[in-house]
Design a protein around this motif. Sequence first.
Motif, PDB file in Angstrom:
ATOM      1  N   ASN A 113      -5.067  -9.679 -28.803  1.00 45.24           N
ATOM      2  CA  ASN A 113      -3.734 -10.250 -29.085  1.00 45.24           C
ATOM      3  C   ASN A 113      -4.329 -10.649 -30.243  1.00 45.24           C
ATOM      4  O   ASN A 113      -5.566 -12.155 -29.806  1.00 45.24           O
ATOM      5  N   LEU A 114      -4.184 -10.919 -31.590  1.00 48.61           N
ATOM      6  CA  LEU A 114      -4.737 -11.885 -32.718  1.00 48.61           C
ATOM      7  C   LEU A 114      -3.718 -13.184 -32.405  1.00 48.61           C
ATOM      8  O   LEU A 114      -3.702 -14.334 -33.069  1.00 48.61           O
ATOM      9  N   PHE A 115      -2.444 -13.164 -32.325  1.00 47.72           N
ATOM     10  CA  PHE A 115      -1.592 -14.187 -31.491  1.00 47.72           C
ATOM     11  C   PHE A 115      -1.061 -13.874 -30.198  1.00 47.72           C
ATOM     12  O   PHE A 115      -0.103 -12.746 -30.175  1.00 47.72           O
ATOM     13  N   LEU A 116      -0.504 -14.885 -29.504  1.00 46.17           N
ATOM     14  CA  LEU A 116       0.740 -14.025 -28.270  1.00 46.17           C
ATOM     15  C   LEU A 116       1.560 -14.871 -28.411  1.00 46.17           C
ATOM     16  O   LEU A 116       1.592 -16.657 -27.677  1.00 46.17           O
ATOM     17  N   HIS A 117       2.773 -15.205 -28.966  1.00 43.29           N
ATOM     18  CA  HIS A 117       3.967 -16.405 -28.093  1.00 43.29           C
ATOM     19  C   HIS A 117       4.618 -15.403 -27.527  1.00 43.29           C
ATOM     20  O   HIS A 117       5.163 -14.618 -27.428  1.00 43.29           O
ATOM     21  N   VAL A 118       5.237 -16.682 -26.238  1.00 40.51           N
ATOM     22  CA  VAL A 118       5.747 -16.308 -24.729  1.00 40.51           C
ATOM     23  C   VAL A 118       7.247 -17.097 -25.864  1.00 40.51           C
ATOM     24  O   VAL A 118       7.050 -17.735 -26.197  1.00 40.51           O
ATOM     25  N   THR A 119       8.015 -16.123 -26.339  1.00 36.94           N
ATOM     26  CA  THR A 119       9.586 -16.798 -27.142  1.00 36.94           C
ATOM     27  C   THR A 119      11.124 -16.449 -26.231  1.00 36.94           C
ATOM     28  O   THR A 119      11.664 -17.386 -26.384  1.00 36.94           O
ATOM     29  N   GLY A 120      10.529 -16.201 -24.219  1.00 41.07           N
ATOM     30  CA  GLY A 120      11.496 -15.822 -24.133  1.00 41.07           C
ATOM     31  C   GLY A 120      11.570 -15.678 -22.219  1.00 41.07           C
ATOM     32  O   GLY A 120      10.711 -15.688 -22.132  1.00 41.07           O
ATOM     33  N   ARG A 121      12.906 -15.334 -21.433  1.00 41.68           N
ATOM     34  CA  ARG A 121      12.372 -14.898 -20.254  1.00 41.68           C
ATOM     35  C   ARG A 121      13.716 -14.273 -20.027  1.00 41.68           C
ATOM     36  O   ARG A 121      14.554 -14.770 -20.071  1.00 41.68           O
ATOM     37  N   ARG A 122      14.135 -13.105 -19.728  1.00 38.71           N
ATOM     38  CA  ARG A 122      14.772 -12.159 -19.409  1.00 38.71           C
ATOM     39  C   ARG A 122      15.512 -12.796 -17.712  1.00 38.71           C
ATOM     40  O   ARG A 122      14.882 -13.248 -16.512  1.00 38.71           O
ATOM     41  N   ALA A 123      16.339 -12.599 -17.338  1.00 39.47           N
ATOM     42  CA  ALA A 123      17.083 -12.895 -15.858  1.00 39.47           C
ATOM     43  C   ALA A 123      16.412 -11.500 -14.987  1.00 39.47           C
ATOM     44  O   ALA A 123      16.382 -12.583 -13.825  1.00 39.47           O
ATOM     45  N   ASP A 124      15.543 -10.470 -15.142  1.00 39.20           N
ATOM     46  CA  ASP A 124      14.620 -10.040 -14.092  1.00 39.20           C
ATOM     47  C   ASP A 124      13.028 -10.648 -13.589  1.00 39.20           C
ATOM     48  O   ASP A 124      12.587 -11.002 -13.788  1.00 39.20           O
ATOM     49  N   GLY A 125      12.900 -11.778 -15.181  1.00 39.87           N
ATOM     50  CA  GLY A 125      11.693 -13.061 -14.967  1.00 39.87           C
ATOM     51  C   GLY A 125      11.023 -12.262 -15.416  1.00 39.87           C
ATOM     52  O   GLY A 125       9.560 -12.900 -15.418  1.00 39.87           O
ATOM     53  N   TYR A 126      11.254 -11.052 -15.888  1.00 41.12           N
ATOM     54  CA  TYR A 126      10.613 -10.885 -17.149  1.00 41.12           C
ATOM     55  C   TYR A 126      10.413 -11.685 -18.446  1.00 41.12           C
ATOM     56  O   TYR A 126      10.734 -11.970 -18.923  1.00 41.12           O
ATOM     57  N   HIS A 127       8.422 -12.141 -18.979  1.00 38.45           N
ATOM     58  CA  HIS A 127       9.150 -12.785 -20.553  1.00 38.45           C
ATOM     59  C   HIS A 127       9.023 -11.713 -21.422  1.00 38.45           C
ATOM     60  O   HIS A 127       8.492 -10.539 -21.492  1.00 38.45           O
ATOM     61  N   LEU A 128       9.603 -12.988 -22.081  1.00 37.86           N
ATOM     62  CA  LEU A 128       9.418 -12.244 -23.704  1.00 37.86           C
ATOM     63  C   LEU A 128       8.379 -12.511 -24.950  1.00 37.86           C
ATOM     64  O   LEU A 128       8.157 -13.686 -24.615  1.00 37.86           O
ATOM     65  N   LEU A 129       7.986 -11.530 -25.226  1.00 41.37           N
ATOM     66  CA  LEU A 129       6.471 -11.628 -26.150  1.00 41.37           C
ATOM     67  C   LEU A 129       6.679 -11.813 -27.874  1.00 41.37           C
ATOM     68  O   LEU A 129       7.594 -10.854 -28.077  1.00 41.37           O
ATOM     69  N   ASP A 130       5.831 -12.042 -28.326  1.00 36.24           N
ATOM     70  CA  ASP A 130       5.897 -11.725 -29.978  1.00 36.24           C
ATOM     71  C   ASP A 130       4.235 -11.869 -29.990  1.00 36.24           C
ATOM     72  O   ASP A 130       3.384 -13.007 -30.078  1.00 36.24           O
ATOM     73  N   SER A 131       3.467 -11.194 -30.322  1.00 36.17           N
ATOM     74  CA  SER A 131       2.288 -10.408 -30.669  1.00 36.17           C
ATOM     75  C   SER A 131       1.846  -9.677 -31.555  1.00 36.17           C
ATOM     76  O   SER A 131       2.711  -8.838 -32.143  1.00 36.17           O
ATOM     77  N   LEU A 132       0.460  -9.861 -32.188  1.00 34.49           N
ATOM     78  CA  LEU A 132       0.345  -9.013 -33.640  1.00 34.49           C
ATOM     79  C   LEU A 132      -1.218  -8.080 -32.623  1.00 34.49           C
ATOM     80  O   LEU A 132      -2.521  -9.164 -32.127  1.00 34.49           O
ATOM     81  N   ALA A 133      -0.843  -7.002 -31.995  1.00 34.79           N
ATOM     82  CA  ALA A 133      -1.753  -5.810 -31.875  1.00 34.79           C
ATOM     83  C   ALA A 133      -3.191  -5.658 -32.242  1.00 34.79           C
ATOM     84  O   ALA A 133      -2.266  -5.002 -33.583  1.00 34.79           O
ATOM     85  N   VAL A 134      -4.158  -5.166 -32.362  1.00 36.57           N
ATOM     86  CA  VAL A 134      -5.069  -4.629 -33.621  1.00 36.57           C
ATOM     87  C   VAL A 134      -5.702  -3.925 -31.799  1.00 36.57           C
ATOM     88  O   VAL A 134      -5.775  -4.182 -30.869  1.00 36.57           O
ATOM     89  N   PHE A 135      -6.987  -3.196 -32.121  1.00 35.75           N
ATOM     90  CA  PHE A 135      -7.386  -2.102 -31.551  1.00 35.75           C
ATOM     91  C   PHE A 135      -9.541  -1.965 -32.081  1.00 35.75           C
ATOM     92  O   PHE A 135      -9.876  -2.059 -33.085  1.00 35.75           O
ATOM     93  N   GLY A 136      -9.574  -1.916 -31.004  1.00 36.01           N
ATOM     94  CA  GLY A 136     -11.751  -2.164 -31.302  1.00 36.01           C
ATOM     95  C   GLY A 136     -11.748  -3.502 -31.057  1.00 36.01           C
ATOM     96  O   GLY A 136     -11.047  -4.377 -30.629  1.00 36.01           O
ATOM     97  N   PRO A 137     -13.403  -3.609 -31.036  1.00 31.47           N
ATOM     98  CA  PRO A 137     -14.339  -2.550 -31.348  1.00 31.47           C
ATOM     99  C   PRO A 137     -14.967  -1.706 -30.067  1.00 31.47           C
ATOM    100  O   PRO A 137     -16.322  -1.134 -30.305  1.00 31.47           O
TER     101      PRO A 137
END
Length: 287
Positions: A12-36
């Motif tokens: 995850n090159l960045f990871l923002h927690v943007t909110g939380r659902r009623a069931d407790g799970y957090h909402l995220l915004d992230s840029l994912a890359v793979f490797g090496p």
Amino acid sequence: MTEHEAAPAKVNLFLHVTGRRADGYHLLDSLAVFGPACDALAAEPAPALTLALDGPQGAALAGEPDNLVLRAARALAARAGVAGGAALRLTKRLPVASGIGGGSADAAAALRLLNRLWGAGLDEAALMALAAPLGADIPVCVPSRPARMQGVGERLLPAPRLPPCGLLLVNPGLPLATPAVFRARAASGAGFSPEAALPAAWASAEAMAADLARLGNDLEAPALALCPPIGEVLAALRALPRVLLARMSGSGATCFALFATPAAAEAAAALLPAAWWRAGGGLYAPG
């Protein structure tokens, strides 16, 4: 006939927690890359479904009663109506509970590999749909291509076009459970962050690092409170020659450093303490 499949680390090159659902799970915004770095999965036809473990990190999974690889395999067999099994062997190289999606990558690799071995004929979208109930990080690991992750991880959007660059992954050798990090963040009273504004493309690794530096990882502070050695890793990465950006990935404890070239990332890996797990190189490119 033995089939082989790589299971690359998700970063995850960045990871923002943007909110939380009623069931407790957090909402995220992230840029994912793979490797090496990657785990490796092999399979051959067999009457029953079995999983053997090896590799330098394999012992950490030895006591796990129901590995995600087996759960993914059973889900695919049920979906495709497969009556036979497979002898699977997972060579575990990625640290366990380390913020780089190792278990999710392994499960996704199992879906890709067994889809071929069993001749199930499912396309990528079908495999991603099959993966979603198994874990929020698994769908993005099915294609293992850069992606913007939103929602709880299930909403995948195209990533900006990435420039050539190098990535160095470093872990202090300590596992860190994701639920504990989210609990620590909630207990700290931290608020939520906005979604990031990203360009359509980056012309260079330097431009990408400059934009990413204005963002952050909202899980880094609570992870540091639970696992102070993360701070030592980040300090060492930020002191490396030619480093463009250093940050924690996911919920930790793995951190990454961004460089202009894969060669620079590989050279930097040799400058770090021998006790730390590390892997340097370029971004993973499937196919």
